[in-house]
Design an enzyme around this catalytic site. Structure first.
Site, PDB file in Angstrom:
ATOM      1  N   LYS A  21      59.655  64.746  21.112  1.00 31.28           N
ATOM      2  CA  LYS A  21      58.456  65.595  20.923  1.00 31.28           C
ATOM      3  C   LYS A  21      57.380  65.164  21.911  1.00 31.28           C
ATOM      4  O   LYS A  21      57.407  64.059  22.456  1.00 31.28           O
ATOM      5  CB  LYS A  21      57.903  65.454  19.494  1.00 31.28           C
ATOM      6  CG  LYS A  21      57.528  64.023  19.038  1.00 31.28           C
ATOM      7  CD  LYS A  21      56.121  63.582  19.321  1.00 31.28           C
ATOM      8  CE  LYS A  21      55.815  62.214  18.726  1.00 31.28           C
ATOM      9  NZ  LYS A  21      54.669  61.528  19.283  1.00 31.28           N
ATOM     10  N   PRO A  41      63.242  56.740  25.855  1.00 30.17           N
ATOM     11  CA  PRO A  41      62.936  55.306  25.757  1.00 30.17           C
ATOM     12  C   PRO A  41      62.222  54.975  24.442  1.00 30.17           C
ATOM     13  O   PRO A  41      61.315  55.719  24.044  1.00 30.17           O
ATOM     14  CB  PRO A  41      62.011  55.045  26.949  1.00 30.17           C
ATOM     15  CG  PRO A  41      62.095  56.247  27.823  1.00 30.17           C
ATOM     16  CD  PRO A  41      62.516  57.395  26.950  1.00 30.17           C
ATOM     17  N   ASP A  45      56.134  60.351  11.568  1.00 27.24           N
ATOM     18  CA  ASP A  45      56.512  61.408  12.510  1.00 27.24           C
ATOM     19  C   ASP A  45      57.792  62.127  12.102  1.00 27.24           C
ATOM     20  O   ASP A  45      58.138  63.154  12.689  1.00 27.24           O
ATOM     21  CB  ASP A  45      56.776  60.778  13.896  1.00 27.24           C
ATOM     22  CG  ASP A  45      55.591  60.923  14.829  1.00 27.24           C
ATOM     23  OD1 ASP A  45      54.641  61.628  14.468  1.00 27.24           O
ATOM     24  OD2 ASP A  45      55.639  60.320  15.915  1.00 27.24           O
ATOM     25  N   GLY A  59      56.179  57.074  22.692  1.00 28.28           N
ATOM     26  CA  GLY A  59      55.319  58.150  22.193  1.00 28.28           C
ATOM     27  C   GLY A  59      56.033  59.486  22.133  1.00 28.28           C
ATOM     28  O   GLY A  59      55.420  60.521  21.889  1.00 28.28           O
ATOM     29  N   LEU A  60      57.350  59.451  22.326  1.00 31.28           N
ATOM     30  CA  LEU A  60      58.137  60.695  22.315  1.00 31.28           C
ATOM     31  C   LEU A  60      58.896  60.864  20.993  1.00 31.28           C
ATOM     32  O   LEU A  60      59.669  61.814  20.827  1.00 31.28           O
ATOM     33  CB  LEU A  60      59.112  60.709  23.495  1.00 31.28           C
ATOM     34  CG  LEU A  60      58.458  60.770  24.886  1.00 31.28           C
ATOM     35  CD1 LEU A  60      59.464  60.457  25.987  1.00 31.28           C
ATOM     36  CD2 LEU A  60      57.834  62.142  25.135  1.00 31.28           C
ATOM     37  N   GLY A  61      58.689  59.924  20.076  1.00 29.19           N
ATOM     38  CA  GLY A  61      59.254  60.059  18.726  1.00 29.19           C
ATOM     39  C   GLY A  61      60.763  59.940  18.644  1.00 29.19           C
ATOM     40  O   GLY A  61      61.380  60.484  17.717  1.00 29.19           O
ATOM     41  N   GLY A  62      61.357  59.214  19.568  1.00 27.03           N
ATOM     42  CA  GLY A  62      62.827  59.109  19.600  1.00 27.03           C
ATOM     43  C   GLY A  62      63.423  58.600  18.291  1.00 27.03           C
ATOM     44  O   GLY A  62      64.368  59.195  17.756  1.00 27.03           O
TER      45      GLY A  62
HETATM   46  C1  LIG Z   1      51.066  58.143  16.984  1.00 23.68           C
HETATM   47  C2  LIG Z   1      52.093  59.145  16.524  1.00 23.68           C
HETATM   48  C3  LIG Z   1      51.578  60.558  16.819  1.00 23.68           C
HETATM   49  O1  LIG Z   1      52.577  61.525  16.664  1.00 23.68           O
HETATM   50  O2  LIG Z   1      53.340  59.085  17.184  1.00 23.68           O
HETATM   51  P1  LIG Z   1      54.103  58.002  18.153  1.00 23.68           P
HETATM   52  O3  LIG Z   1      53.245  57.632  19.295  1.00 23.68           O
HETATM   53  O4  LIG Z   1      54.417  56.802  17.296  1.00 23.68           O
HETATM   54  O5  LIG Z   1      55.341  58.709  18.602  1.00 23.68           O
HETATM   55  C4  LIG Z   1      52.317  59.009  14.981  1.00 23.68           C
HETATM   56  O6  LIG Z   1      51.109  59.133  14.270  1.00 23.68           O
HETATM   57  C5  LIG Z   1      52.979  57.714  14.599  1.00 23.68           C
HETATM   58  O7  LIG Z   1      54.035  58.005  13.757  1.00 23.68           O
HETATM   59  P2  LIG Z   1      55.251  56.935  13.500  1.00 23.68           P
HETATM   60  O8  LIG Z   1      55.635  56.347  14.812  1.00 23.68           O
HETATM   61  O9  LIG Z   1      56.278  57.654  12.718  1.00 23.68           O
HETATM   62  O10 LIG Z   1      54.502  55.855  12.649  1.00 23.68           O
HETATM   63  P3  LIG Z   1      55.040  55.018  11.383  1.00 23.68           P
HETATM   64  O11 LIG Z   1      56.332  54.380  11.737  1.00 23.68           O
HETATM   65  O12 LIG Z   1      54.968  55.844  10.144  1.00 23.68           O
HETATM   66  O13 LIG Z   1      53.900  53.934  11.268  1.00 23.68           O
HETATM   67  C6  LIG Z   1      53.765  52.853  12.149  1.00 23.68           C
HETATM   68  C7  LIG Z   1      52.369  52.262  11.906  1.00 23.68           C
HETATM   69  O14 LIG Z   1      51.400  53.116  12.527  1.00 23.68           O
HETATM   70  C8  LIG Z   1      50.248  53.244  11.706  1.00 23.68           C
HETATM   71  N1  LIG Z   1      50.034  54.661  11.358  1.00 23.68           N
HETATM   72  C9  LIG Z   1      51.025  55.589  11.563  1.00 23.68           C
HETATM   73  C10 LIG Z   1      50.791  56.914  11.268  1.00 23.68           C
HETATM   74  C11 LIG Z   1      49.528  57.289  10.762  1.00 23.68           C
HETATM   75  N2  LIG Z   1      49.254  58.567  10.452  1.00 23.68           N
HETATM   76  N3  LIG Z   1      48.572  56.349  10.563  1.00 23.68           N
HETATM   77  C12 LIG Z   1      48.809  55.046  10.870  1.00 23.68           C
HETATM   78  O15 LIG Z   1      47.928  54.208  10.701  1.00 23.68           O
HETATM   79  C13 LIG Z   1      50.472  52.373  10.483  1.00 23.68           C
HETATM   80  O16 LIG Z   1      49.886  51.137  10.760  1.00 23.68           O
HETATM   81  C14 LIG Z   1      51.976  52.199  10.446  1.00 23.68           C
HETATM   82  O17 LIG Z   1      52.345  50.954   9.896  1.00 23.68           O
HETATM   83  N1  LIG Z   2      67.014  54.858  16.523  1.00 26.24           N
HETATM   84  C1  LIG Z   2      65.980  54.258  17.098  1.00 26.24           C
HETATM   85  N2  LIG Z   2      65.614  54.603  18.328  1.00 26.24           N
HETATM   86  C2  LIG Z   2      64.532  54.027  18.911  1.00 26.24           C
HETATM   87  N3  LIG Z   2      63.777  53.080  18.324  1.00 26.24           N
HETATM   88  C3  LIG Z   2      64.102  52.692  17.099  1.00 26.24           C
HETATM   89  C4  LIG Z   2      65.212  53.263  16.422  1.00 26.24           C
HETATM   90  N4  LIG Z   2      65.260  52.730  15.204  1.00 26.24           N
HETATM   91  C5  LIG Z   2      64.230  51.889  15.119  1.00 26.24           C
HETATM   92  N5  LIG Z   2      63.518  51.849  16.254  1.00 26.24           N
HETATM   93  C6  LIG Z   2      62.265  51.103  16.466  1.00 26.24           C
HETATM   94  O1  LIG Z   2      61.213  52.104  16.417  1.00 26.24           O
HETATM   95  C7  LIG Z   2      60.190  51.802  17.361  1.00 26.24           C
HETATM   96  C8  LIG Z   2      60.053  52.900  18.395  1.00 26.24           C
HETATM   97  O2  LIG Z   2      59.970  54.163  17.833  1.00 26.24           O
HETATM   98  P1  LIG Z   2      60.036  55.432  18.798  1.00 26.24           P
HETATM   99  O3  LIG Z   2      60.123  56.638  17.951  1.00 26.24           O
HETATM  100  O4  LIG Z   2      61.070  55.251  19.845  1.00 26.24           O
HETATM  101  O5  LIG Z   2      58.666  55.352  19.574  1.00 26.24           O
HETATM  102  P2  LIG Z   2      57.292  56.087  19.363  1.00 26.24           P
HETATM  103  O6  LIG Z   2      56.883  55.799  17.928  1.00 26.24           O
HETATM  104  O7  LIG Z   2      56.384  55.481  20.384  1.00 26.24           O
HETATM  105  O8  LIG Z   2      57.511  57.532  19.611  1.00 26.24           O
HETATM  106  C9  LIG Z   2      60.599  50.513  18.015  1.00 26.24           C
HETATM  107  O9  LIG Z   2      59.961  49.476  17.284  1.00 26.24           O
HETATM  108  C10 LIG Z   2      62.103  50.444  17.809  1.00 26.24           C
HETATM  109  O10 LIG Z   2      62.584  49.135  17.772  1.00 26.24           O
END
Ligand SMILES: C[C@@](CO)(OP(=O)(O)O)[C@H](O)COP(=O)(O)OP(=O)(O)OC[C@H]1O[C@@H](n2ccc(N)nc2=O)[C@H](O)[C@@H]1O
Ligand SMILES: Nc1ncnc2c1ncn2[C@@H]1O[C@H](COP(=O)(O)OP(=O)(O)O)[C@@H](O)[C@H]1O
Length: 308
Positions: free
Chosen positions: A14, A99, A141, A103-106
């Protein structure tokens, strides 16, 4: 040892067109308002049943695989909800392109797509609402990916997903800095910054949707994390400048980083930019936004042969 049936499917990434962070909640998470879209960049997942007495997880990147990992928790939750799964063990092989920590939610996409596939092949009969509930327990996410909406507005901590119409059709260039960003760290840094200023109120979702014109998507581009990440990683700022100089109309970070996205005017330009970046030793690729969720092919592979 593997069973003969391997279910192979894609797990798309994403991007966040828009991301605003609101109040920190009692549970430690933050309310957010985000516009997300799937992009045509994916991991491939093979799912199978194993007759070993434990789940098997393999990946071409080092990812957590234990009981406390995302997949470990998913399997545990499913066995809790469906006792008939108690003696069934799963095999997952993830071939990652997305990767981790980019930040791509893999990871979230991987979990959502495995959950959806298990619901389908094991006939677990979880309705949409239950699927979202399970997803939200595992990660903020994940619900977006579970819904399958290609373009949506996200609120709450990520569990409220409303589809948006007219998904933008764009060519994008993704630049992958050498370091990934830990999402927990990024939210902590956000809190430190906010204590100096003031936590902001988020615009109400309905108001945002009423004013939203997807055909002017570039007008809405915003990411609250950008300032913080550029402060700690000033070298990322130079990627932004480079993409702008190379002809991208908008350049921004997705999620908590570290991927920087540039909007290219057309495919030819996107290809050229990636070539030029490669010459400069910058890891990048071009892609497109996804318009429909019909791109997750339901391929059942017999005997492990790849018919894709
Ligand atoms: C920032 C965003 C934007 O889309 O994406 P990514 O950069 O990670 O892809 C999301 O809010 C990330 O979602 P996700 O990566 O699923 O986060 P989670 O595993 O649920 O949470 C990891 C940590 O981030 C913080 N967290 C996450 C989501 C949220 N709405 N508030 C938070 O404060 C919390 O400290 C949590 O312990
Ligand atoms: N199947 C998986 N693919 C990628 N990362 C994973 C997976 N399972 C757990 N993780 C852990 O999740 C975190 C990365 O999440 P990811 O969705 O790739 O990144 P982001 O939240 O930045 O979009 C890392 O701490 C990684 O070790």
């Amino acid at each position: 040892m593997k069973n003969d049936n391997i279910y192979q499917f894609r797990s798309y990434a994403k991007m966040n067109w828009f991301l605003k962070i609101g109040q920190r909640r009692q549970d430690g998470y933050h309310n957010i308002l985000s516009v997300m879209q799937l992009i045509d960049f994916y991991d491939t997942i093979d799912l199978y049943f194993t007759d070993q007495n434990c789940d098997e997880i393999q990946c071409n990147y080092e990812i957590p695989t234990g009981k406390k990992s995302l997949l470990g928790r998913l399997f545990h939750l499913l066995r809790d909800l469906k006792p008939q799964l108690k003696d069934r063990y799963f095999g997952v092989k993830i071939t990652k392109n997305i990767p981790p920590s980019s930040g791509l939610g893999g990871a979230s996409s991987n979990v959502a797509n495995i959950l959806k596939k298990m619901n389908e092949i094991l006939q677990l009969s979880f309705e949409n609402e239950k699927m979202i509930e399970i997803s939200a327990k595992l990660g903020s996410d994940i619900p977006f990916f579970t819904t399958g909406f290609p373009f949506a507005i996200i609120s709450g901590k990520g569990e409220k997903v409303i589809p948006l119409h007219q998904p933008p059709e764009k060519y994008i260039v993704l630049v992958f800095p050498e370091v990934g960003i830990d999402t927990c760290w990024a939210y902590r840094e956000w809190d430190i910054e906010q204590e100096k200023d003031k936590f902001q109120d988020l615009p109400p979702v309905k108001e945002f949707i009423d004013d939203f014109s997807p055909n002017q998507i570039e007008k809405y581009i915003w990411n609250d994390f950008e300032k913080i990440i550029y402060k700690h990683f000033p070298e990322f700022g130079s990627y932004k400048e480079t993409l702008e100089q190379m002809g991208c109309s908008s350049v921004f970070m997705t999620g908590s980083g570290s991927t920087i996205i540039g909007i290219a005017p057309n495919q030819e330009k996107a290809v050229d930019i990636v070539k030029e970046l490669k010459q400069k030793g910058i890891h990048s690729r071009w892609s497109t936004t996804i318009l429909k969720d019909d791109s997750n092919p339901k391929v059942v592979l017999e005997g492990g042969e790849n018919h894709d």
